[in-house]
Enzyme design. Sequence first.
Site, mmCIF file in Angstrom:
data_model
loop_
_atom_site.group_PDB
_atom_site.id
_atom_site.type_symbol
_atom_site.label_atom_id
_atom_site.label_comp_id
_atom_site.label_asym_id
_atom_site.label_seq_id
_atom_site.Cartn_x
_atom_site.Cartn_y
_atom_site.Cartn_z
ATOM 1 N N GLY A 11 0.828 -1.209 0.000
ATOM 2 C CA GLY A 11 0.000 0.000 0.000
ATOM 3 C C GLY A 11 0.857 1.252 0.000
ATOM 4 O O GLY A 11 1.874 1.322 0.688
ATOM 5 N N ARG A 72 0.630 -5.322 -6.061
ATOM 6 C CA ARG A 72 0.721 -6.605 -5.373
ATOM 7 C C ARG A 72 1.330 -7.616 -6.346
ATOM 8 O O ARG A 72 1.106 -7.536 -7.554
ATOM 9 C CB ARG A 72 -0.660 -7.087 -4.930
ATOM 10 C CG ARG A 72 -1.455 -6.051 -4.138
ATOM 11 C CD ARG A 72 -0.868 -5.783 -2.769
ATOM 12 N NE ARG A 72 -1.670 -4.825 -2.009
ATOM 13 C CZ ARG A 72 -1.344 -4.350 -0.817
ATOM 14 N NH1 ARG A 72 -0.228 -4.763 -0.238
ATOM 15 N NH2 ARG A 72 -2.123 -3.486 -0.200
ATOM 16 N N ASP A 103 5.004 -4.815 6.080
ATOM 17 C CA ASP A 103 5.536 -6.130 6.429
ATOM 18 C C ASP A 103 5.555 -7.089 5.243
ATOM 19 O O ASP A 103 6.453 -7.930 5.128
ATOM 20 C CB ASP A 103 4.772 -6.734 7.615
ATOM 21 C CG ASP A 103 3.300 -6.964 7.337
ATOM 22 O OD1 ASP A 103 2.796 -6.473 6.307
ATOM 23 O OD2 ASP A 103 2.652 -7.646 8.143
ATOM 24 N N ASP A 127 -0.213 2.296 8.469
ATOM 25 C CA ASP A 127 -0.751 1.508 9.585
ATOM 26 C C ASP A 127 0.074 1.606 10.865
ATOM 27 O O ASP A 127 -0.426 1.279 11.949
ATOM 28 C CB ASP A 127 -0.871 0.038 9.181
ATOM 29 C CG ASP A 127 -1.766 -0.167 7.969
ATOM 30 O OD1 ASP A 127 -2.655 0.675 7.752
ATOM 31 O OD2 ASP A 127 -1.574 -1.161 7.254
ATOM 32 N N ASP A 129 2.415 -0.323 11.842
ATOM 33 C CA ASP A 129 2.371 -1.658 12.427
ATOM 34 C C ASP A 129 3.672 -2.452 12.284
ATOM 35 O O ASP A 129 3.662 -3.678 12.375
ATOM 36 C CB ASP A 129 1.216 -2.457 11.823
ATOM 37 C CG ASP A 129 1.359 -2.650 10.314
ATOM 38 O OD1 ASP A 129 2.239 -2.005 9.708
ATOM 39 O OD2 ASP A 129 0.583 -3.439 9.733
ATOM 40 N N ARG A 171 -5.589 -1.780 8.981
ATOM 41 C CA ARG A 171 -5.541 -3.237 8.833
ATOM 42 C C ARG A 171 -5.749 -3.901 10.190
ATOM 43 O O ARG A 171 -6.784 -3.705 10.804
ATOM 44 C CB ARG A 171 -4.227 -3.665 8.170
ATOM 45 C CG ARG A 171 -4.332 -4.963 7.407
ATOM 46 C CD ARG A 171 -3.110 -5.274 6.597
ATOM 47 N NE ARG A 171 -1.892 -5.290 7.388
ATOM 48 C CZ ARG A 171 -0.746 -5.785 6.959
ATOM 49 N NH1 ARG A 171 -0.663 -6.287 5.742
ATOM 50 N NH2 ARG A 171 0.323 -5.767 7.714
#
Length: 319
Positions: A11, A72, A103, A127, A129, A171
């Site tokens: 993303g 992707r 990630d 995110d 994350d 997410r």
Amino acid sequence: MKRIGVLTSGGDSPGMNAAVRAVVRKAIYHEIEVYGIYHGYSGLINGEIKKLEVGSVGDIIHKGGTMLYTARCPEFRTPEGQKKGVENLKKFGIEGLVVIGGDGSYRGAQKLTEHGFPTIGVPGTIDNDIPGTDFTIGFDTALNTVIQAIDKIRDTATSHERTYVVEVMGRDAGDIALWSGLADGAESILIPEAGFDMDQIISRLKRGHQRGKRHSIIIVAEGVGSGVEIGKAIQEKAKMETRVTVLGHVQRGGSPTAFDRVLASRLGARAVELLLEGKEARTVGIQSNKIIDFDIDEALSQKHTIDSEMYKLSQELSI
């Protein structure tokens, strides 16, 4: 090392362009050639690789998205796809790679290192994350986008005396929801790391209504579930007029904040330094305003956590 590559994957996030700019100019400053790989790992497999000059990254530091584009690529998850990527890197004489992304992008970087190709990860995701770094590139911009939207929603919530449920991205991480909820004084913040009790949410709404409060804001992280369904449940149980706003991909766009531009510049430059130092399978990050680096396997093996004290504070202030 005389030639390196850079790609963005997964993303997009505001500040990716600033990171690409930093990689290119830091490398050229040290007399290293830089090749941009377009469309992420898909472009790596297909050979969409082009040499970048100082001017190639001019006038992009303030722009959202990524000039290298992103996509992707399920094929890159296979050993065959990974080998194709390594072959193309060698074909262009590229000796090291900087991967900017989340990630999933890191897992690709990890695989390239396993194939013997030096790769450094740069955390680019709204995110927030990625374990091991206080902030990821794009989080601050997305957060401010959400805050501005909630400020506007609160105006109409006040005018119509309604409860508004706002679904935000992230997410499986609740950072955007937690930070924006605390910044905007939300009555309830629903995040995947903490779970929620619908009865407590209804009780808080009714308690506020009894003391004269005529509107409420509830923030829902997408990892919790559908904001629309949660809004329906609240309206049915609380018997209060409820509206739902799903902010969606607007959170990914826009000109990056000063914080994200500076963070991206620092992290991108450090990634180049690591390659020059002969490092591989590392990722860069920021802790207590210091740029750090650590093993990419470590980042992928850890579980993302939230600031529990911040979450507790949000509950205490929303009484």
